[in-house]
Design an enzyme around this catalytic site. Sequence first.
Site, PDB file in Angstrom:
ATOM      1  N   ALA A  72       0.802  -1.409  -0.173  1.00 48.28           N
ATOM      2  CA  ALA A  72      -0.075   0.305  -0.049  1.00 48.28           C
ATOM      3  C   ALA A  72       0.814   1.075   0.034  1.00 48.28           C
ATOM      4  O   ALA A  72       1.631   1.473   0.284  1.00 48.28           O
ATOM      5  CB  ALA A  72      -0.852   0.006   1.410  1.00 48.28           C
ATOM      6  N   VAL A  73       0.497   2.215  -1.103  1.00 46.98           N
ATOM      7  CA  VAL A  73       1.128   3.480  -0.819  1.00 46.98           C
ATOM      8  C   VAL A  73      -0.212   4.384  -0.360  1.00 46.98           C
ATOM      9  O   VAL A  73      -1.203   4.194  -0.687  1.00 46.98           O
ATOM     10  CB  VAL A  73       1.919   4.283  -2.069  1.00 46.98           C
ATOM     11  CG1 VAL A  73       1.852   5.136  -2.155  1.00 46.98           C
ATOM     12  CG2 VAL A  73       2.778   2.836  -2.504  1.00 46.98           C
ATOM     13  N   GLY A  83       5.041   2.465  -5.187  1.00 47.20           N
ATOM     14  CA  GLY A  83       4.726   0.545  -4.560  1.00 47.20           C
ATOM     15  C   GLY A  83       5.356   0.090  -6.192  1.00 47.20           C
ATOM     16  O   GLY A  83       6.000  -1.319  -5.633  1.00 47.20           O
ATOM     17  N   GLU A 105      -2.399 -12.916  -3.537  1.00 46.61           N
ATOM     18  CA  GLU A 105      -3.854 -12.813  -3.975  1.00 46.61           C
ATOM     19  C   GLU A 105      -4.362 -10.982  -3.767  1.00 46.61           C
ATOM     20  O   GLU A 105      -3.994 -10.123  -3.342  1.00 46.61           O
ATOM     21  CB  GLU A 105      -4.665 -13.377  -2.720  1.00 46.61           C
ATOM     22  CG  GLU A 105      -5.605 -14.329  -2.811  1.00 46.61           C
ATOM     23  CD  GLU A 105      -4.550 -15.558  -2.322  1.00 46.61           C
ATOM     24  OE1 GLU A 105      -4.588 -15.301  -1.512  1.00 46.61           O
ATOM     25  OE2 GLU A 105      -4.489 -16.790  -2.533  1.00 46.61           O
ATOM     26  N   ASN A 110      -9.199  -5.267  -8.994  1.00 44.46           N
ATOM     27  CA  ASN A 110      -7.902  -3.883  -7.668  1.00 44.46           C
ATOM     28  C   ASN A 110      -6.981  -3.630  -9.748  1.00 44.46           C
ATOM     29  O   ASN A 110      -6.352  -4.137  -9.446  1.00 44.46           O
ATOM     30  CB  ASN A 110      -7.132  -4.482  -6.745  1.00 44.46           C
ATOM     31  CG  ASN A 110      -6.670  -3.749  -6.080  1.00 44.46           C
ATOM     32  OD1 ASN A 110      -6.023  -2.456  -6.689  1.00 44.46           O
ATOM     33  ND2 ASN A 110      -6.579  -3.401  -4.474  1.00 44.46           N
ATOM     34  N   TYR A 116       1.261  -5.566 -11.054  1.00 41.22           N
ATOM     35  CA  TYR A 116       1.641  -6.571 -10.744  1.00 41.22           C
ATOM     36  C   TYR A 116       2.352  -7.559 -12.207  1.00 41.22           C
ATOM     37  O   TYR A 116       3.308  -8.668 -12.590  1.00 41.22           O
ATOM     38  CB  TYR A 116       0.767  -7.494  -9.718  1.00 41.22           C
ATOM     39  CG  TYR A 116       0.446  -7.275  -8.418  1.00 41.22           C
ATOM     40  CD1 TYR A 116       1.684  -6.860  -7.499  1.00 41.22           C
ATOM     41  CD2 TYR A 116      -0.571  -7.319  -7.855  1.00 41.22           C
ATOM     42  CE1 TYR A 116       0.657  -6.402  -6.327  1.00 41.22           C
ATOM     43  CE2 TYR A 116      -0.470  -6.717  -6.409  1.00 41.22           C
ATOM     44  CZ  TYR A 116      -0.211  -6.360  -6.240  1.00 41.22           C
ATOM     45  OH  TYR A 116       0.140  -5.740  -4.448  1.00 41.22           O
TER      46      TYR A 116
HETATM   47  C1  LIG Z   1      -1.508  -0.796  -5.814  1.00 39.32           C
HETATM   48  C2  LIG Z   1      -0.553   0.591  -5.211  1.00 39.32           C
HETATM   49  C3  LIG Z   1       0.481   0.034  -3.526  1.00 39.32           C
HETATM   50  C4  LIG Z   1       0.208   0.914  -6.421  1.00 39.32           C
HETATM   51  O1  LIG Z   1       1.317   1.845  -5.822  1.00 39.32           O
HETATM   52  P1  LIG Z   1       1.500   3.473  -6.578  1.00 39.32           P
HETATM   53  O2  LIG Z   1       3.513   4.003  -5.832  1.00 39.32           O
HETATM   54  O3  LIG Z   1       0.400   4.788  -6.864  1.00 39.32           O
HETATM   55  O4  LIG Z   1       2.674   3.024  -7.648  1.00 39.32           O
HETATM   56  P2  LIG Z   1       3.772   3.290  -8.882  1.00 39.32           P
HETATM   57  O5  LIG Z   1       3.473   5.088  -8.860  1.00 39.32           O
HETATM   58  O6  LIG Z   1       4.653   2.283  -8.382  1.00 39.32           O
HETATM   59  O7  LIG Z   1       2.736   2.429  -9.562  1.00 39.32           O
HETATM   60  C5  LIG Z   1       3.853   1.953 -10.719  1.00 39.32           C
HETATM   61  C6  LIG Z   1       3.023   1.138 -12.420  1.00 39.32           C
HETATM   62  O8  LIG Z   1       2.077   0.625 -11.356  1.00 39.32           O
HETATM   63  C7  LIG Z   1       0.549   0.753 -12.797  1.00 39.32           C
HETATM   64  N1  LIG Z   1      -0.321   1.851 -11.683  1.00 39.32           N
HETATM   65  C8  LIG Z   1      -0.672   1.487 -10.527  1.00 39.32           C
HETATM   66  N2  LIG Z   1      -1.195   2.306  -9.824  1.00 39.32           N
HETATM   67  C9  LIG Z   1      -2.475   1.975 -11.051  1.00 39.32           C
HETATM   68  C10 LIG Z   1      -3.926   2.470 -11.024  1.00 39.32           C
HETATM   69  N3  LIG Z   1      -4.387   3.398 -10.004  1.00 39.32           N
HETATM   70  N4  LIG Z   1      -4.553   2.496 -12.215  1.00 39.32           N
HETATM   71  C11 LIG Z   1      -3.686   1.301 -13.042  1.00 39.32           C
HETATM   72  N5  LIG Z   1      -2.336   1.363 -13.486  1.00 39.32           N
HETATM   73  C12 LIG Z   1      -1.579   1.822 -12.482  1.00 39.32           C
HETATM   74  C13 LIG Z   1       1.252   1.568 -13.601  1.00 39.32           C
HETATM   75  O9  LIG Z   1       1.670   0.891 -14.939  1.00 39.32           O
HETATM   76  C14 LIG Z   1       2.344   2.464 -12.792  1.00 39.32           C
HETATM   77  O10 LIG Z   1       3.150   3.355 -14.091  1.00 39.32           O
HETATM   78  P3  LIG Z   1       2.857   4.351 -14.337  1.00 39.32           P
HETATM   79  O11 LIG Z   1       2.381   5.264 -12.905  1.00 39.32           O
HETATM   80  O12 LIG Z   1       3.886   4.798 -15.284  1.00 39.32           O
HETATM   81  O13 LIG Z   1       1.929   4.359 -15.503  1.00 39.32           O
HETATM   82  C15 LIG Z   1      -1.131   1.979  -4.219  1.00 39.32           C
HETATM   83  O14 LIG Z   1      -1.868   2.321  -6.243  1.00 39.32           O
HETATM   84  C16 LIG Z   1      -2.369   1.216  -3.692  1.00 39.32           C
HETATM   85  O15 LIG Z   1      -1.842   1.371  -2.599  1.00 39.32           O
HETATM   86  N6  LIG Z   1      -3.581   1.184  -4.073  1.00 39.32           N
HETATM   87  C17 LIG Z   1      -4.360   0.456  -2.652  1.00 39.32           C
HETATM   88  C18 LIG Z   1      -4.350  -0.381  -2.137  1.00 39.32           C
HETATM   89  C19 LIG Z   1      -4.248  -1.626  -2.399  1.00 39.32           C
HETATM   90  O16 LIG Z   1      -4.901  -1.920  -3.262  1.00 39.32           O
HETATM   91  N7  LIG Z   1      -2.873  -2.351  -2.591  1.00 39.32           N
HETATM   92  C20 LIG Z   1      -3.037  -3.946  -3.640  1.00 39.32           C
HETATM   93  C21 LIG Z   1      -3.440  -5.186  -3.360  1.00 39.32           C
HETATM   94  S1  LIG Z   1      -2.361  -6.126  -1.898  1.00 39.32           S
END
Ligand SMILES: CC(C)(COP(=O)(O)OP(=O)(O)OC[C@H]1O[C@@H](n2cnc3c(N)ncnc32)[C@H](O)[C@@H]1OP(=O)(O)O)[C@@H](O)C(=O)NCCC(=O)NCCS
Length: 148
Positions: A72-73, A83, A105, A110, A116
């Site tokens: 999570a971020v 992330g 999982e 999502n 992933y």
């Molecule tokens: C999933 C999560 C951890 C991603 O963190 P983040 O720091 O925003 O991710 P990044 O900036 O490193 O993203 C890397 C790539 O992943 C993909 N990505 C990340 N978030 C995305 C989104 N909301 N929709 C589509 N693609 C996404 C993109 O390809 C992205 O590259 P880009 O920004 O150049 O397009 C964050 O959105 C989060 O905390 N979500 C809520 C918690 C959650 O659902 N966790 C996962 C299940 S445990």
Amino acid sequence: MRRGGADELDEVMEVMTAAFQPCFGEAWTRSQCAGILPMHGVSLTLAEQGGQVAGFSLVRAVADEAELLLLAVDPSEQRRGIGQALLDDFIATALAGGAHRLHLEVRDGNPAVELYCTSGFSQVGRRRNYYHGPDGQSHDAVTLALVD
Ligand SMILES: CC(C)(COP(=O)(O)OP(=O)(O)OC[C@H]1O[C@@H](n2cnc3c(N)ncnc32)[C@H](O)[C@@H]1OP(=O)(O)O)[C@@H](O)C(=O)NCCC(=O)NCCS
């Protein structure tokens, strides 16, 4: 990025609460986190930005498998590569530790699935009605794996 522990649960829960939408029932409670942290093979990694915890991952390694339990971020820091950095660290650390199968999982639908899959994970299964929202709605999980 650095390894964390039970002392940082306040910061972890702050990010957890802000990052996960409550309607899907994906977030863990504080006591779930506190309960798993002392277990063998479990590690918490914190990503810091300006001295504050901006994101975290929770991982469990067992034999030659490693599971990403949570990633999570904080919403204010999303889409800046944190992330991806946490996921890359999970993959590199697991492989360096001898894991041959990495898995996780995630709720079907999502947006993290995109993150992933671009990092080499692919879908190997589905768990029906795995997550339960507070409104009684259930949501499937997909199981993703990366095999070395
Ligand atoms: C999933 C999560 C951890 C991603 O963190 P983040 O720091 O925003 O991710 P990044 O900036 O490193 O993203 C890397 C790539 O992943 C993909 N990505 C990340 N978030 C995305 C989104 N909301 N929709 C589509 N693609 C996404 C993109 O390809 C992205 O590259 P880009 O920004 O150049 O397009 C964050 O959105 C989060 O905390 N979500 C809520 C918690 C959650 O659902 N966790 C996962 C299940 S445990």
